[in-house]
Design an enzyme around this catalytic site. Structure first.
Site, PDB file in Angstrom:
ATOM      1  N   CYS A  20      16.502 -15.251   1.599  1.00  0.00           N
ATOM      2  CA  CYS A  20      17.196 -14.002   1.296  1.00  0.00           C
ATOM      3  C   CYS A  20      17.991 -13.602   2.526  1.00  0.00           C
ATOM      4  CB  CYS A  20      16.194 -12.908   0.923  1.00  0.00           C
ATOM      5  SG  CYS A  20      16.943 -11.291   0.676  1.00  0.00           S
ATOM      6  N   ASN A 110      19.697 -21.685  -1.836  1.00  0.00           N
ATOM      7  CA  ASN A 110      19.424 -21.233  -3.202  1.00  0.00           C
ATOM      8  C   ASN A 110      20.730 -21.276  -3.986  1.00  0.00           C
ATOM      9  OD1 ASN A 110      20.645 -19.138  -1.832  1.00  0.00           O
ATOM     10  ND2 ASN A 110      19.238 -17.554  -2.479  1.00  0.00           N
ATOM     11  N   HIS A 112      24.025 -20.602  -6.326  1.00  0.00           N
ATOM     12  CA  HIS A 112      24.943 -19.506  -6.615  1.00  0.00           C
ATOM     13  C   HIS A 112      26.091 -19.999  -7.479  1.00  0.00           C
ATOM     14  CE1 HIS A 112      23.223 -16.576  -3.776  1.00  0.00           C
ATOM     15  NE2 HIS A 112      22.925 -17.645  -3.069  1.00  0.00           N
ATOM     16  N   ASN A 143      21.862 -17.513  -9.194  1.00  0.00           N
ATOM     17  CA  ASN A 143      22.407 -16.208  -8.846  1.00  0.00           C
ATOM     18  C   ASN A 143      23.887 -16.242  -9.218  1.00  0.00           C
ATOM     19  OD1 ASN A 143      20.058 -15.113  -7.042  1.00  0.00           O
ATOM     20  ND2 ASN A 143      20.468 -17.171  -6.255  1.00  0.00           N
ATOM     21  N   GLU A 161      21.189 -11.188  -9.416  1.00  0.00           N
ATOM     22  CA  GLU A 161      20.311 -12.117  -8.696  1.00  0.00           C
ATOM     23  C   GLU A 161      19.259 -12.716  -9.622  1.00  0.00           C
ATOM     24  OE1 GLU A 161      19.030 -11.595  -4.691  1.00  0.00           O
ATOM     25  OE2 GLU A 161      20.145  -9.717  -4.494  1.00  0.00           O
ATOM     26  N   CYS A 170      23.662  -9.020  -1.695  1.00  0.00           N
ATOM     27  CA  CYS A 170      23.026 -10.336  -1.595  1.00  0.00           C
ATOM     28  C   CYS A 170      23.670 -11.088  -0.439  1.00  0.00           C
ATOM     29  CB  CYS A 170      23.197 -11.108  -2.906  1.00  0.00           C
ATOM     30  SG  CYS A 170      22.454 -12.757  -2.865  1.00  0.00           S
ATOM     31  N   GLY A 173      24.444 -14.690  -1.329  1.00  0.00           N
ATOM     32  CA  GLY A 173      25.540 -14.616  -2.291  1.00  0.00           C
ATOM     33  C   GLY A 173      26.870 -14.300  -1.635  1.00  0.00           C
TER      34      GLY A 173
END
Length: 224
Positions: A20, A110, A112, A143, A161, A170, A173
């Site tokens: 995060c 992660n 996106h 996301n 998210e 984010c 993001g």
């Protein structure tokens, strides 16, 4: 064992995210101000690898935190996005809720999916977000960033998210958004990204790493 600190992050639905970007800034300020380190630059082990936040001080107060977020992952299978192998997923069509959108996909540890739009205010994110998140193209869900480019140095972004629905900001993001904008030749390699919760400055440097700079403020303290 691998870094100065280790961080784990859990979504509101109980699922664990790899990383995060906003969370690591808060984490960095917390461990410094609570005396767990005297260093203003240190390493943090995350599910997305080892990242390095740097505290920017004004006097003895933490003003901003700049995080080396590492290199973006652009190969379809590694993001992951189905059907692209090791090719980049740049400006590719995706059908959601009966309409075709153009997506550019990036992983910052992660997944996106970045969608550029003309008018962000007219977009029903609360309806589209869950459709993108659970779309069959994304085996680990995704996301989704909906982005309006204001100029070469400024974008407005809202985010749905994975595992948390609409949020105020984010960090990963924002990094994915800047990378996607550069790949689509929409912005410079450094730009301000305006989010519902504030503004981040993101740079995709010549060394391939993405650097995110933004604030972190203590808003609550409790005992467990």
């Amino acid at each position: 064992e691998r870094a100065d600190f280790r961080m784990r992050i859990f979504n509101t639905d109980g699922s664990e995210a790899e990383m995060c970007g906003n969370g690591i800034r808060c984490f960095a300020r917390c461990v410094y101000e609570y005396g767990l380190t005297s260093k203003t630059e240190f390493t943090v082990e995350t599910g997305a690898g080892i990242l390095t936040p740097k505290l920017i001080l004004e006097g003895d107060q933490v003003k901003l935190i700049r995080v080396d977020m590492g290199k973006p992952i652009l190969e379809g299978d590694k993001i992951p996005v189905r059907g692209y192998g090791l090719q980049q997923v740049v400006n590719q069509p995706i059908e959601v809720a009966g309409k075709t959108y153009s997506m550019t996909c990036v992983s910052m540890g992660n997944p996106h999916c970045v969608v550029f739009v003309d008018d962000l205010k007219k977009l029903p994110i609360e309806l589209l977000g869950p459709r993108f998140e659970c779309h069959e193209s994304f085996p680990r869900k995704t996301n989704t960033e909906f982005v309006e480019v204001r100029d070469a140095n400024h974008m407005r972004m809202r985010v749905w998210e994975r595992g948390a629905a609409i949020t105020l900001a984010c960090g990963t993001g924002s990094c994915a958004t800047l990378v996607a904008a550069v790949l689509n030749k929409k912005t410079n390699r450094k730009a301000e990204i305006e989010l519902d919760g504030g503004t981040l400055i993101v740079e995709w440097a010549e060394n391939g790493h993405v650097y995110m700079t933004g604030p972190a403020q203590q808003v609550y303290c409790g005992q467990y």
